[in-house]
Design an enzyme around this catalytic site. Structure first.
Site, PDB file in Angstrom:
ATOM      1  N   GLY A  47      34.450 -14.682  23.289  1.00 38.32           N
ATOM      2  CA  GLY A  47      35.483 -15.476  22.616  1.00 38.32           C
ATOM      3  C   GLY A  47      34.838 -16.676  21.958  1.00 38.32           C
ATOM      4  O   GLY A  47      33.734 -17.085  22.343  1.00 38.32           O
ATOM      5  N   GLN A  52      34.692 -25.177  18.752  1.00 36.49           N
ATOM      6  CA  GLN A  52      33.297 -25.074  19.187  1.00 36.49           C
ATOM      7  C   GLN A  52      32.311 -25.073  18.023  1.00 36.49           C
ATOM      8  O   GLN A  52      31.132 -25.347  18.204  1.00 36.49           O
ATOM      9  CB  GLN A  52      33.088 -23.787  20.003  1.00 36.49           C
ATOM     10  N   CYS A  93      30.773 -20.425  29.256  1.00 33.99           N
ATOM     11  CA  CYS A  93      31.215 -20.997  27.987  1.00 33.99           C
ATOM     12  C   CYS A  93      29.991 -21.228  27.113  1.00 33.99           C
ATOM     13  O   CYS A  93      28.992 -21.780  27.580  1.00 33.99           O
ATOM     14  CB  CYS A  93      31.953 -22.319  28.227  1.00 33.99           C
ATOM     15  N   LEU A  94      30.088 -20.817  25.869  1.00 34.60           N
ATOM     16  CA  LEU A  94      28.958 -21.003  24.948  1.00 34.60           C
ATOM     17  C   LEU A  94      28.679 -22.486  24.707  1.00 34.60           C
ATOM     18  O   LEU A  94      27.578 -22.840  24.296  1.00 34.60           O
ATOM     19  CB  LEU A  94      29.231 -20.285  23.620  1.00 34.60           C
ATOM     20  N   HIS A 135      41.156 -19.694  28.122  1.00 29.64           N
ATOM     21  CA  HIS A 135      39.929 -20.482  27.946  1.00 29.64           C
ATOM     22  C   HIS A 135      39.826 -20.978  26.491  1.00 29.64           C
ATOM     23  O   HIS A 135      39.516 -22.149  26.245  1.00 29.64           O
ATOM     24  CB  HIS A 135      38.737 -19.588  28.328  1.00 29.64           C
ATOM     25  N   GLU A 136      40.116 -20.108  25.544  1.00 27.82           N
ATOM     26  CA  GLU A 136      39.988 -20.481  24.120  1.00 27.82           C
ATOM     27  C   GLU A 136      41.084 -21.465  23.689  1.00 27.82           C
ATOM     28  O   GLU A 136      40.824 -22.394  22.926  1.00 27.82           O
ATOM     29  CB  GLU A 136      40.033 -19.228  23.227  1.00 27.82           C
ATOM     30  N   HIS A 139      40.154 -24.845  24.539  1.00 25.63           N
ATOM     31  CA  HIS A 139      39.232 -25.461  23.566  1.00 25.63           C
ATOM     32  C   HIS A 139      40.007 -26.137  22.433  1.00 25.63           C
ATOM     33  O   HIS A 139      39.647 -27.230  21.987  1.00 25.63           O
ATOM     34  CB  HIS A 139      38.295 -24.415  22.960  1.00 25.63           C
TER      35      HIS A 139
HETATM   36  O1  GNR Z   1      31.412 -15.649  26.266  1.00 28.96           O
HETATM   37  C1  GNR Z   1      32.239 -16.136  27.048  1.00 28.96           C
HETATM   38  N1  GNR Z   1      32.447 -15.524  28.234  1.00 28.96           N
HETATM   39  C2  GNR Z   1      33.493 -15.853  29.079  1.00 28.96           C
HETATM   40  C3  GNR Z   1      33.451 -15.358  30.374  1.00 28.96           C
HETATM   41  C4  GNR Z   1      34.465 -15.640  31.242  1.00 28.96           C
HETATM   42  C5  GNR Z   1      35.536 -16.408  30.851  1.00 28.96           C
HETATM   43  C6  GNR Z   1      35.583 -16.917  29.564  1.00 28.96           C
HETATM   44  C7  GNR Z   1      34.567 -16.638  28.686  1.00 28.96           C
HETATM   45  S1  GNR Z   1      34.636 -17.260  27.064  1.00 28.96           S
HETATM   46  C8  GNR Z   1      32.951 -17.378  26.687  1.00 28.96           C
HETATM   47  C9  GNR Z   1      32.750 -17.755  25.243  1.00 28.96           C
HETATM   48  C10 GNR Z   1      33.286 -19.144  25.019  1.00 28.96           C
HETATM   49  O2  GNR Z   1      32.731 -20.145  25.354  1.00 28.96           O
HETATM   50  N2  GNR Z   1      34.453 -19.228  24.465  1.00 28.96           N
HETATM   51  O3  GNR Z   1      35.026 -20.430  24.286  1.00 28.96           O
HETATM   52 NI    NI Z   2      34.213 -21.702  25.837  1.00 28.50          NI
END
Ligand code: GNR
Ligand code: NI
Length: 171
Positions: A47, A52, A93-94, A135-136, A139
């Site tokens: 995601g 980001q 999270c990236l 999660h997104e 952000h």
């Molecule tokens: O790549 C991602 N893996 C992930 C694993 C578990 C829960 C959420 C994520 S999202 C993350 C990519 C990211 O930072 N998206 O904002």
């Molecule tokens: Ni993230």
């Protein structure tokens, strides 16, 4: 054609900005969404939120498929929690590279979003897709996975990432 975008890293203050709604559904939006998808695939993510990559509009790309062949483009996404069940998942999270933390979230949601043409969709989400959507959308509100863990742990992660970023000799 495709641009690889720079992904901001915690504790960059730009990750705290709140994204504003998208009102124009034009080719610029589609091209930017493709760049986000490319960037996410290159980074091996599932995601990516526009926040980001320092674009503060309500746009998310998600692909939880193994083959990276099922992208979702979510414009102006919102959700309602459908029941009380909470689940935990080891999230990454990236923008918080190399850290994985158990995060608790509602299991089942009703997701409403527009596609890149502006058409509205409603879907029930569970499992990893639900985790990723939540999660997104966090952000887009300037919220990060690390906000759910203890301040002590968060500070430790912050300092380690700051040290990694600067090129001064370690230790
Ligand atoms: O790549 C991602 N893996 C992930 C694993 C578990 C829960 C959420 C994520 S999202 C993350 C990519 C990211 O930072 N998206 O904002
Ligand atoms: Ni993230």
């Amino acid at each position: 054609m495709m641009n690889k975008l720079n992904i901001l890293t915690f504790p960059d203050p730009r990750l705290r900005k709140k994204a504003s709604p998208i009102t124009v559904f034009d080719d610029n939006l589609k091209n930017f969404a493709q760049d986000m998808l490319f960037t996410m695939y290159e980074a091996k993510g599932i995601g990516l939120a526009a926040t980001q990559v320092d674009f503060h509009k309500r746009l998310i790309v998600i692909d939880v498929s193994d083959e990276q062949d099922n992208p979702y483009f979510l414009v102006n996404p919102t959700y309602k929690v459908l029941d009380d069940a909470i689940e935990h998942f080891k999230e990454g999270c990236l923008s918080v590279p190399t850290y994985f933390e158990d995060i608790y979230r509602p299991k089942k949601i009703e997701l409403t979003f527009q596609d890149l043409e502006g058409k509205q969709h409603i879907e029930i989400a569970e499992g990893i897709f639900s985790v990723c959507v939540q999660h997104e959308i966090d952000h887009l509100e300037g919220k990060l996975m690390v906000d759910y863990i203890s301040p002590l742990k968060r500070d430790r992660i912050k300092n380690k990432l700051l040290r990694k970023k600067d090129d001064s000799p370690k230790n």
